[in-house]
Design a protein around this motif. Structure first.
Motif, mmCIF file in Angstrom:
data_model
loop_
_atom_site.group_PDB
_atom_site.id
_atom_site.type_symbol
_atom_site.label_atom_id
_atom_site.label_comp_id
_atom_site.label_asym_id
_atom_site.label_seq_id
_atom_site.Cartn_x
_atom_site.Cartn_y
_atom_site.Cartn_z
ATOM 1 N N ARG A 292 133.134 80.017 -27.231
ATOM 2 C CA ARG A 292 131.880 80.741 -27.408
ATOM 3 C C ARG A 292 130.799 80.210 -26.471
ATOM 4 O O ARG A 292 129.887 80.928 -26.100
ATOM 5 C CB ARG A 292 131.415 80.628 -28.865
ATOM 6 N N ASN A 293 130.874 78.929 -26.120
ATOM 7 C CA ASN A 293 129.943 78.322 -25.170
ATOM 8 C C ASN A 293 130.739 77.717 -24.028
ATOM 9 O O ASN A 293 131.750 77.064 -24.263
ATOM 10 C CB ASN A 293 129.094 77.232 -25.827
ATOM 11 N N TYR A 294 130.261 77.923 -22.789
ATOM 12 C CA TYR A 294 131.000 77.409 -21.639
ATOM 13 C C TYR A 294 130.787 75.908 -21.460
ATOM 14 O O TYR A 294 131.711 75.191 -21.100
ATOM 15 C CB TYR A 294 130.569 78.158 -20.373
ATOM 16 N N ARG A 295 129.569 75.422 -21.713
ATOM 17 C CA ARG A 295 129.270 74.006 -21.514
ATOM 18 C C ARG A 295 129.157 73.294 -22.863
ATOM 19 O O ARG A 295 128.174 73.473 -23.579
ATOM 20 C CB ARG A 295 127.952 73.846 -20.742
ATOM 21 N N PRO A 296 130.133 72.479 -23.239
ATOM 22 C CA PRO A 296 130.047 71.733 -24.503
ATOM 23 C C PRO A 296 128.944 70.682 -24.445
ATOM 24 O O PRO A 296 128.600 70.185 -23.374
ATOM 25 C CB PRO A 296 131.432 71.069 -24.605
ATOM 26 N N VAL A 297 128.404 70.340 -25.614
ATOM 27 C CA VAL A 297 127.349 69.340 -25.734
ATOM 28 C C VAL A 297 127.849 68.208 -26.630
ATOM 29 O O VAL A 297 128.529 68.453 -27.629
ATOM 30 C CB VAL A 297 126.069 69.957 -26.329
ATOM 31 N N VAL A 298 127.523 66.985 -26.253
ATOM 32 C CA VAL A 298 127.968 65.811 -27.015
ATOM 33 C C VAL A 298 127.529 65.921 -28.479
ATOM 34 O O VAL A 298 126.398 66.304 -28.782
ATOM 35 C CB VAL A 298 127.397 64.522 -26.388
ATOM 36 N N VAL A 299 128.449 65.619 -29.394
ATOM 37 C CA VAL A 299 128.260 65.583 -30.839
ATOM 38 C C VAL A 299 128.134 66.985 -31.451
ATOM 39 O O VAL A 299 127.993 67.120 -32.657
ATOM 40 C CB VAL A 299 127.037 64.720 -31.240
ATOM 41 N N SER A 300 128.218 68.037 -30.638
ATOM 42 C CA SER A 300 128.192 69.403 -31.172
ATOM 43 C C SER A 300 129.602 69.990 -31.097
ATOM 44 O O SER A 300 130.227 69.984 -30.020
ATOM 45 C CB SER A 300 127.226 70.285 -30.374
ATOM 46 N N GLU A 301 130.105 70.472 -32.215
ATOM 47 C CA GLU A 301 131.457 71.016 -32.257
ATOM 48 C C GLU A 301 131.618 72.162 -31.263
ATOM 49 O O GLU A 301 130.755 73.036 -31.154
ATOM 50 C CB GLU A 301 131.764 71.513 -33.673
ATOM 51 N N VAL A 302 132.707 72.153 -30.516
ATOM 52 C CA VAL A 302 132.968 73.199 -29.532
ATOM 53 C C VAL A 302 133.415 74.465 -30.265
ATOM 54 O O VAL A 302 134.466 74.473 -30.910
ATOM 55 C CB VAL A 302 134.056 72.766 -28.529
ATOM 56 N N PRO A 303 132.636 75.552 -30.191
ATOM 57 C CA PRO A 303 133.020 76.777 -30.903
ATOM 58 C C PRO A 303 134.151 77.500 -30.175
ATOM 59 O O PRO A 303 134.055 77.772 -28.976
ATOM 60 C CB PRO A 303 131.730 77.606 -30.896
ATOM 61 N N VAL A 304 135.225 77.787 -30.869
ATOM 62 C CA VAL A 304 136.386 78.423 -30.246
ATOM 63 C C VAL A 304 136.903 79.547 -31.138
ATOM 64 O O VAL A 304 136.871 79.450 -32.364
ATOM 65 C CB VAL A 304 137.503 77.380 -29.983
#
Length: 243
Positions: free
Chosen positions: A51-63
Motif C-alpha cells: 500500500r506504501n512504496y517507502r516503508p518507515v521504521v517502526v511502522s508496519e508495512v501495509p500489504v
C-alpha cells in the motif's frame, strides 16, 4: 506379399492399440495430467502489492495479498491461510541522493565527492559545486562496494515492522504456496519489493494557543474576531522530503 501383409497388419494392430491406450481412462496422457494436478498447490498467489512504496521504521508495512483456489475462488489472505507462508528479505544499502533525500540514488561518484546522486544532473551539480564539507571520505567508497549485496532473511511472518538496521535498504516479501504435505510449491508464488526504508519522521512541533493577556479567556468566544493562518498542515503529514 504375405510377409508384407503380415507386417502391415502388425503395424496396424500396434497403431490401434496405441490409439486405444490414449483414449483409455488409464492412458498415458491421463497419467501425465494427473501428475500435473498433483504438482499443483491447493492455492496460488493471484495478486500482491504494497500500500506504501517507502516503508518507515517502526511502522508496519501495509500489504495486500489475494489468493486463488483451484476452484477459482478469490479471497484476501490476512495470515490465516495454512497453504501459504511468508518470508521477508532485507536487501543491500541504497543511499539517498545528497540533494534529494526523498529519492534513492542511481549514480555514485567514486573518484571525487564519493557521494550518491539520483540523476545525471545531480551528479554534475555535485561534481562541480558540492562543498568539500559534504564530501564523503574515500574509505566510504571501499566500504560501500562491499556492503552486503546479498538479500538476508529478517522475518517469516505476514506482517513486518522495519527496524533501524533496514534504513536505506529495500525489503522483499516472498509469498510461497505450500503443498498438502507442507512442502514449498514450485509454482504459484510471487515476490514484491519495496523502496528503501526511511527513518521515523521527527515528532511534530507542539501547537499552542495565543490569546490576549497570555491566557485563554472564555469571553472572547462571544465576540467577533478574525483569524489569519497559513500552512496549517502539521509536519507529520507532509511529504517524504520532510523526513
Amino acid at each position: 506379399t504375405s510377409a508384407a501383409a503380415s507386417c502391415a497388419h502388425g503395424a496396424c494392430s500396434r497403431a490401434m492399440a496405441g490409439l486405444a491406450a490414449l483414449n483409455s481412462p488409464n492412458g498415458c496422457e491421463d497419467e501425465d495430467d494427473e501428475g500435473t494436478d498433483e504438482d499443483e498447490p491447493p492455492v496460488q498467489i493471484h495478486r500482491a502489492e504494497f500500500r506504501n512504496y517507502r516503508p518507515v521504521v517502526v511502522s508496519e508495512v501495509p500489504v495486500y495479498v489475494c489468493i486463488k483456489e483451484k476452484s477459482g475462488r478469490l479471497f484476501e489472505d490476512r495470515g490465516e491461510c495454512r497453504f501459504v507462508r511468508y518470508r521477508w528479505m532485507r536487501g543491500p544499502v541504497i543511499k539517498p541522493c545528497i540533494f534529494h533525500p526523498h529519492k534513492t540514488s542511481q549514480l555514485r561518484d567514486v573518484t571525487k565527492t564519493f557521494q550518491y546522486y539520483c540523476s545525471k544532473e545531480c551528479f554534475l551539480r555535485g561534481w562541480h559545486s558540492l562543498p568539500k564539507d559534504r564530501w564523503n571520505p574515500p574509505e566510504a567508497a571501499e566500504n560501500g562496494a562491499d556492503s552486503s549485496v546479498e538479500w538476508v532473511e529478517v522475518a517469516r511472518t505476514r506482517t513486518y515492522c522495519p527496524t533501524q538496521q533496514d534504513i536505506d535498504r529495500p525489503l522483499r516479501l516472498d509469498i510461497i504456496p505450500l503443498m498438502e504435505d507442507g512442502i514449498d510449491a514450485k509454482i504459484g508464488g510471487m515476490s514484491i519489493t519495496t523502496g528503501t526504508v526511511i527513518p521515523t519522521p521527527k515528532e511534530a512541533r507542539t501547537r499552542r494557543m495565543i490569546s490576549p493577556g497570555g491566557h485563554f479567556n472564555a469571553e472572547w468566544l462571544n465576540k467577533q474576531f478574525k483569524v489569519m493562518n497559513w500552512n496549517i498542515l502539521a509536519d507529520l503529514y507532509t511529504n517524504e522530503a520532510q523526513y
